[in-house]
Motif scaffolding. Structure first.
Motif, PDB file in Angstrom:
ATOM      1  N   LEU A 141      66.948  34.142 -67.128  1.00 32.46           N
ATOM      2  CA  LEU A 141      67.038  33.127 -68.177  1.00 32.46           C
ATOM      3  C   LEU A 141      65.896  33.323 -69.168  1.00 32.46           C
ATOM      4  CD1 LEU A 141      67.693  29.974 -65.944  1.00 32.46           C
ATOM      5  CD2 LEU A 141      69.406  31.394 -67.095  1.00 32.46           C
ATOM      6  N   ASP A 142      66.209  33.261 -70.449  1.00 30.75           N
ATOM      7  CA  ASP A 142      65.190  33.277 -71.491  1.00 30.75           C
ATOM      8  C   ASP A 142      64.949  31.849 -71.969  1.00 30.75           C
ATOM      9  OD1 ASP A 142      64.697  35.948 -71.453  1.00 30.75           O
ATOM     10  OD2 ASP A 142      65.754  36.429 -73.310  1.00 30.75           O
ATOM     11  N   PHE A 143      63.679  31.465 -72.056  1.00 37.57           N
ATOM     12  CA  PHE A 143      63.307  30.118 -72.493  1.00 37.57           C
ATOM     13  C   PHE A 143      62.478  30.175 -73.774  1.00 37.57           C
ATOM     14  CE2 PHE A 143      64.001  29.613 -67.967  1.00 37.57           C
ATOM     15  CZ  PHE A 143      64.663  28.397 -67.880  1.00 37.57           C
ATOM     16  N   SER A 144      62.694  29.200 -74.640  1.00 33.44           N
ATOM     17  CA  SER A 144      61.849  28.968 -75.798  1.00 33.44           C
ATOM     18  C   SER A 144      61.497  27.487 -75.792  1.00 33.44           C
ATOM     19  CB  SER A 144      62.575  29.325 -77.092  1.00 33.44           C
ATOM     20  OG  SER A 144      61.762  29.055 -78.226  1.00 33.44           O
ATOM     21  N   GLY A 145      60.208  27.177 -75.750  1.00 28.78           N
ATOM     22  CA  GLY A 145      59.795  25.779 -75.680  1.00 28.78           C
ATOM     23  C   GLY A 145      58.790  25.451 -76.759  1.00 28.78           C
ATOM     24  N   VAL A 146      58.766  24.180 -77.162  1.00 26.61           N
ATOM     25  CA  VAL A 146      57.838  23.754 -78.209  1.00 26.61           C
ATOM     26  C   VAL A 146      57.022  22.553 -77.746  1.00 26.61           C
ATOM     27  CG1 VAL A 146      59.190  24.633 -80.143  1.00 26.61           C
ATOM     28  CG2 VAL A 146      59.623  22.321 -79.311  1.00 26.61           C
ATOM     29  N   ASP A 147      55.829  22.457 -78.317  1.00 31.29           N
ATOM     30  CA  ASP A 147      55.012  21.261 -78.154  1.00 31.29           C
ATOM     31  C   ASP A 147      55.721  20.103 -78.867  1.00 31.29           C
ATOM     32  OD1 ASP A 147      52.872  19.646 -77.514  1.00 31.29           O
ATOM     33  OD2 ASP A 147      51.354  21.073 -78.183  1.00 31.29           O
ATOM     34  N   ASP A 148      55.209  18.901 -78.706  1.00 29.40           N
ATOM     35  CA  ASP A 148      55.971  17.704 -79.072  1.00 29.40           C
ATOM     36  C   ASP A 148      56.310  17.621 -80.563  1.00 29.40           C
ATOM     37  OD1 ASP A 148      57.212  15.253 -78.975  1.00 29.40           O
ATOM     38  OD2 ASP A 148      55.351  14.116 -79.045  1.00 29.40           O
ATOM     39  N   PRO A 149      57.604  17.657 -80.919  1.00 30.00           N
ATOM     40  CA  PRO A 149      57.984  17.489 -82.324  1.00 30.00           C
ATOM     41  C   PRO A 149      57.658  16.106 -82.876  1.00 30.00           C
ATOM     42  CG  PRO A 149      59.746  18.545 -81.077  1.00 30.00           C
ATOM     43  CD  PRO A 149      58.747  18.028 -80.070  1.00 30.00           C
ATOM     44  N   HIS A 150      57.597  15.095 -82.006  1.00 25.26           N
ATOM     45  CA  HIS A 150      57.301  13.732 -82.470  1.00 25.26           C
ATOM     46  C   HIS A 150      55.908  13.646 -83.076  1.00 25.26           C
ATOM     47  CE1 HIS A 150      58.234   9.477 -82.614  1.00 25.26           C
ATOM     48  NE2 HIS A 150      57.146   9.157 -81.954  1.00 25.26           N
ATOM     49  N   LEU A 151      54.979  14.461 -82.569  1.00 25.12           N
ATOM     50  CA  LEU A 151      53.630  14.530 -83.110  1.00 25.12           C
ATOM     51  C   LEU A 151      53.476  15.659 -84.116  1.00 25.12           C
ATOM     52  CD1 LEU A 151      51.553  14.006 -79.823  1.00 25.12           C
ATOM     53  CD2 LEU A 151      51.941  12.322 -81.636  1.00 25.12           C
ATOM     54  N   ALA A 152      54.569  16.336 -84.422  1.00 30.17           N
ATOM     55  CA  ALA A 152      54.558  17.501 -85.317  1.00 30.17           C
ATOM     56  C   ALA A 152      53.660  18.615 -84.778  1.00 30.17           C
ATOM     57  CB  ALA A 152      54.129  17.102 -86.729  1.00 30.17           C
ATOM     58  N   TYR A 153      53.615  18.750 -83.463  1.00 26.51           N
ATOM     59  CA  TYR A 153      52.848  19.826 -82.824  1.00 26.51           C
ATOM     60  C   TYR A 153      53.708  21.068 -82.592  1.00 26.51           C
ATOM     61  CZ  TYR A 153      49.107  16.481 -81.469  1.00 26.51           C
ATOM     62  OH  TYR A 153      48.075  15.568 -81.445  1.00 26.51           O
ATOM     63  N   ASP A 154      54.985  20.993 -82.930  1.00 27.60           N
ATOM     64  CA  ASP A 154      55.916  22.074 -82.594  1.00 27.60           C
ATOM     65  C   ASP A 154      55.731  23.292 -83.497  1.00 27.60           C
ATOM     66  OD1 ASP A 154      56.858  19.988 -84.414  1.00 27.60           O
ATOM     67  OD2 ASP A 154      58.695  21.158 -84.623  1.00 27.60           O
ATOM     68  N   ARG A 155      55.691  24.471 -82.860  1.00 28.99           N
ATOM     69  CA  ARG A 155      55.638  25.756 -83.539  1.00 28.99           C
ATOM     70  C   ARG A 155      56.575  26.690 -82.775  1.00 28.99           C
ATOM     71  NH1 ARG A 155      53.466  22.506 -86.039  1.00 28.99           N
ATOM     72  NH2 ARG A 155      51.399  22.507 -87.031  1.00 28.99           N
ATOM     73  N   HIS A 156      57.730  26.953 -83.307  1.00 30.48           N
ATOM     74  CA  HIS A 156      58.761  27.661 -82.555  1.00 30.48           C
ATOM     75  C   HIS A 156      58.384  29.125 -82.333  1.00 30.48           C
ATOM     76  CE1 HIS A 156      62.236  24.855 -82.195  1.00 30.48           C
ATOM     77  NE2 HIS A 156      61.533  24.212 -83.088  1.00 30.48           N
ATOM     78  N   PRO A 157      58.427  29.571 -81.079  1.00 31.18           N
ATOM     79  CA  PRO A 157      58.077  30.950 -80.764  1.00 31.18           C
ATOM     80  C   PRO A 157      59.280  31.890 -80.741  1.00 31.18           C
ATOM     81  CG  PRO A 157      58.310  29.745 -78.727  1.00 31.18           C
ATOM     82  CD  PRO A 157      58.620  28.769 -79.844  1.00 31.18           C
ATOM     83  N   GLY A 158      60.496  31.372 -80.948  1.00 35.46           N
ATOM     84  CA  GLY A 158      61.684  32.182 -80.757  1.00 35.46           C
ATOM     85  C   GLY A 158      61.912  32.457 -79.279  1.00 35.46           C
ATOM     86  N   PHE A 159      62.810  33.366 -78.997  1.00 38.09           N
ATOM     87  CA  PHE A 159      63.087  33.764 -77.622  1.00 38.09           C
ATOM     88  C   PHE A 159      62.479  35.141 -77.358  1.00 38.09           C
ATOM     89  CE2 PHE A 159      66.294  30.510 -78.260  1.00 38.09           C
ATOM     90  CZ  PHE A 159      66.298  29.862 -77.027  1.00 38.09           C
ATOM     91  N   PRO A 160      62.311  35.490 -76.086  1.00 30.26           N
ATOM     92  CA  PRO A 160      61.793  36.829 -75.780  1.00 30.26           C
ATOM     93  C   PRO A 160      62.638  37.906 -76.442  1.00 30.26           C
ATOM     94  CG  PRO A 160      61.801  35.476 -73.803  1.00 30.26           C
ATOM     95  CD  PRO A 160      62.509  34.685 -74.871  1.00 30.26           C
ATOM     96  N   GLU A 161      61.980  39.010 -76.791  1.00 23.87           N
ATOM     97  CA  GLU A 161      62.679  40.105 -77.452  1.00 23.87           C
ATOM     98  C   GLU A 161      63.720  40.721 -76.523  1.00 23.87           C
ATOM     99  OE1 GLU A 161      59.860  42.894 -78.834  1.00 23.87           O
ATOM    100  OE2 GLU A 161      58.861  41.498 -80.200  1.00 23.87           O
ATOM    101  N   THR A 162      64.677  41.395 -77.117  1.00 24.62           N
ATOM    102  CA  THR A 162      65.712  42.072 -76.331  1.00 24.62           C
ATOM    103  C   THR A 162      65.051  43.038 -75.359  1.00 24.62           C
ATOM    104  OG1 THR A 162      67.245  41.925 -78.181  1.00 24.62           O
ATOM    105  CG2 THR A 162      67.766  43.517 -76.453  1.00 24.62           C
ATOM    106  N   PRO A 163      65.383  42.970 -74.092  1.00 30.23           N
ATOM    107  CA  PRO A 163      64.706  43.814 -73.109  1.00 30.23           C
ATOM    108  C   PRO A 163      65.044  45.291 -73.283  1.00 30.23           C
ATOM    109  CG  PRO A 163      66.554  42.706 -72.095  1.00 30.23           C
ATOM    110  CD  PRO A 163      66.414  42.125 -73.477  1.00 30.23           C
ATOM    111  N   SER A 164      64.170  46.118 -72.755  1.00 26.15           N
ATOM    112  CA  SER A 164      64.428  47.553 -72.760  1.00 26.15           C
ATOM    113  C   SER A 164      65.493  47.875 -71.717  1.00 26.15           C
ATOM    114  CB  SER A 164      63.144  48.313 -72.436  1.00 26.15           C
ATOM    115  OG  SER A 164      62.758  48.060 -71.092  1.00 26.15           O
ATOM    116  N   ASP A 165      65.886  49.155 -71.672  1.00 26.07           N
ATOM    117  CA  ASP A 165      66.925  49.564 -70.735  1.00 26.07           C
ATOM    118  C   ASP A 165      66.519  49.328 -69.283  1.00 26.07           C
ATOM    119  OD1 ASP A 165      68.472  50.331 -72.861  1.00 26.07           O
ATOM    120  OD2 ASP A 165      67.893  52.446 -72.754  1.00 26.07           O
TER     121      ASP A 165
END
Length: 305
Positions: free
Chosen positions: A181-205
Motif C-alpha cells: 500500500l502507498d500512503f500520502s498523509g498531511v498535517d492538519d488542514p484545519h490549521l493550514a499545516y498541510d503540505r502534500h507530499p504526493g505518493f511514493p514514486e513508481t517502484p523499480s523492477d
C-alpha cells in the motif's frame, strides 16, 4: 379570583410538555448519546483481482480526557476484530494530562500495524468557549494560544515506538500482510499545516508495485480531497467533522466545521470518483460534551478485489 380558562390551561400544559421534552433531549445528548459507541462496517472493492481481503480499522477524534472508562472499554474491545491495519486520523487529546491515559486506551491496538496523522487537538488543548458557536461557524480562523500546547512530540514518539507510522506531510510504502500500500498523509488542514507530499514514486523492477494508493488527513477540506485525487489516490480517510455532532433526527448534520457540505460530512462518500471514508469520531471537546442523533463511532473498512 377567576379560574384559569381552558385555553390558558392547555397553553400551560403545552409549555410544560415542550420544556420536559427539551430537558430530556438535552440530558440524553449529554449523558446518553455520547456514550453509545458504535462500529460501522464498510466494504470496498478496490484491490486487484486475486488479492486477499484487508480489514482496516479507522479511529478518529478520541478527544481523550482521563477517566473516560466507557470509551476506553470500547476502543480496547476493537482489538478483538484483529484488523490488518489501524488508521488514526487525529484529534486524540482533549486534556493537558491525557497522554498516559490515551496510550493506555490504545495499547491493545498497538499490536497491529498502524498509520496516523494529527489534528488540531493533537497540538492544542480546547479552551472554554460558547459550545454552541460550533453550530454557526467554523473554528479554523481561531488562533490557539501557546499555553494550550499539548505533548504532541511525546505522543508521536510513543506511536512510533509502538510501530505505527506517522504520515505528517509524508508519504510511505507499507506491506500489509501480502499487499503493498502507498500512503500520502498531511498535517492538519484545519490549521493550514498541510503540505502534500504526493505518493511514493513508481517502484523499480525490483520492487513490488502498490496495489492501492491511500490518502490520510484529519480534516476533509475540499482542497485536501482535491489534491489527493489529483495525486492519484484510490481511497481517502479523514475525520474532524464529528459527523455534525449535533444533528437533526435521522442524523442530518447541520455543520461540518470545514468547507465540506454538511450532507457529506460522515460515512462513505464519493469525491470526484474516489471513495472517502469520514469518521464521525469517538469523542468531542470536553467543553462541548454533547452528541445528538450522531453517536460516537469507529469504522471497520474491508477492502476486497
Amino acid at each position: 379570583m377567576s379560574s384559569m380558562s381552558n385555553g390558558a390551561r392547555a397553553a400551560t400544559a403545552l409549555t410544560a410538555g415542550v420544556s420536559a421534552v427539551g430537558a430530556g433531549t438535552a440530558a440524553w445528548a449529554v449523558f446518553g448519546e455520547r456514550r453509545r459507541f458504535q462500529l460501522r462496517h464498510e466494504t470496498l472493492r478496490v484491490l486487484p483481482a486475486g488479492s486477499r481481503p484487508l480489514r482496516i480499522l479507522h479511529i478518529s477524534d478520541l478527544h481523550t480526557v482521563p477517566g473516560q472508562e466507557s470509551k476506553k472499554r470500547f476502543v480496547q474491545s476493537l482489538a478483538a476484530l484483529r484488523p490488518d491495519l489501524v488508521i488514526d486520523t487525529g484529534d486524540n487529546l482533549s486534556h493537558m494530562r491525557a497522554l498516559p491515559y490515551l496510550l493506555e486506551i490504545l495499547e491493545p491496538l498497538f499490536e497491529f500495524p498502524g498509520v496516523y496523522v494529527p489534528g488540531s487537538n493533537c497540538y492544542f488543548a480546547p479552551e472554554l468557549k460558547n459550545p454552541f458557536r460550533y453550530l454557526w461557524k467554523t473554528t479554523a480562523s481561531e488562533d490557539p494560544t501557546d499555553n494550550t500546547r499539548l505533548p504532541t512530540a511525546d505522543m508521536h514518539r510513543a506511536f512510533d515506538a509502538a510501530g505505527w507510522t506517522g504520515l505528517i506531510n509524508r508519504h510511505n510504502r507499507l506491506r500489509v500482510r501480502d499487499t503493498v500500500l502507498d500512503f500520502s498523509g498531511v498535517d492538519d488542514p484545519h490549521l493550514a499545516y498541510d503540505r502534500h507530499p504526493g505518493f511514493p514514486e513508481t517502484p523499480s523492477d525490483d520492487d513490488a508495485a502498490a496495489a492501492l494508493r491511500i490518502g490520510v488527513a484529519h480534516a476533509p477540506y475540499l482542497r485536501t480531497l482535491d489534491r489527493f485525487v489529483a495525486d492519484g489516490a484510490d481511497l481517502i480517510f479523514a475525520g474532524h467533522t464529528h459527523g455534525g455532532q449535533v444533528c437533526l433526527p435521522g442524523g442530518r448534520a447541520l455543520v461540518s466545521n470545514c468547507d465540506l457540505d454538511p450532507a457529506l460530512c460522515k460515512g462513505l462518500i464519493d469525491h470526484r470518483g474516489v471513495p472517502v471514508n469520514i469518521s464521525q469520531g469517538l469523542g468531542e471537546s470536553r467543553f462541548a460534551p454533547v452528541r445528538l442523533f450522531c453517536p460516537p463511532q469507529a469504522v471497520l473498512v474491508t477492502l476486497t478485489d
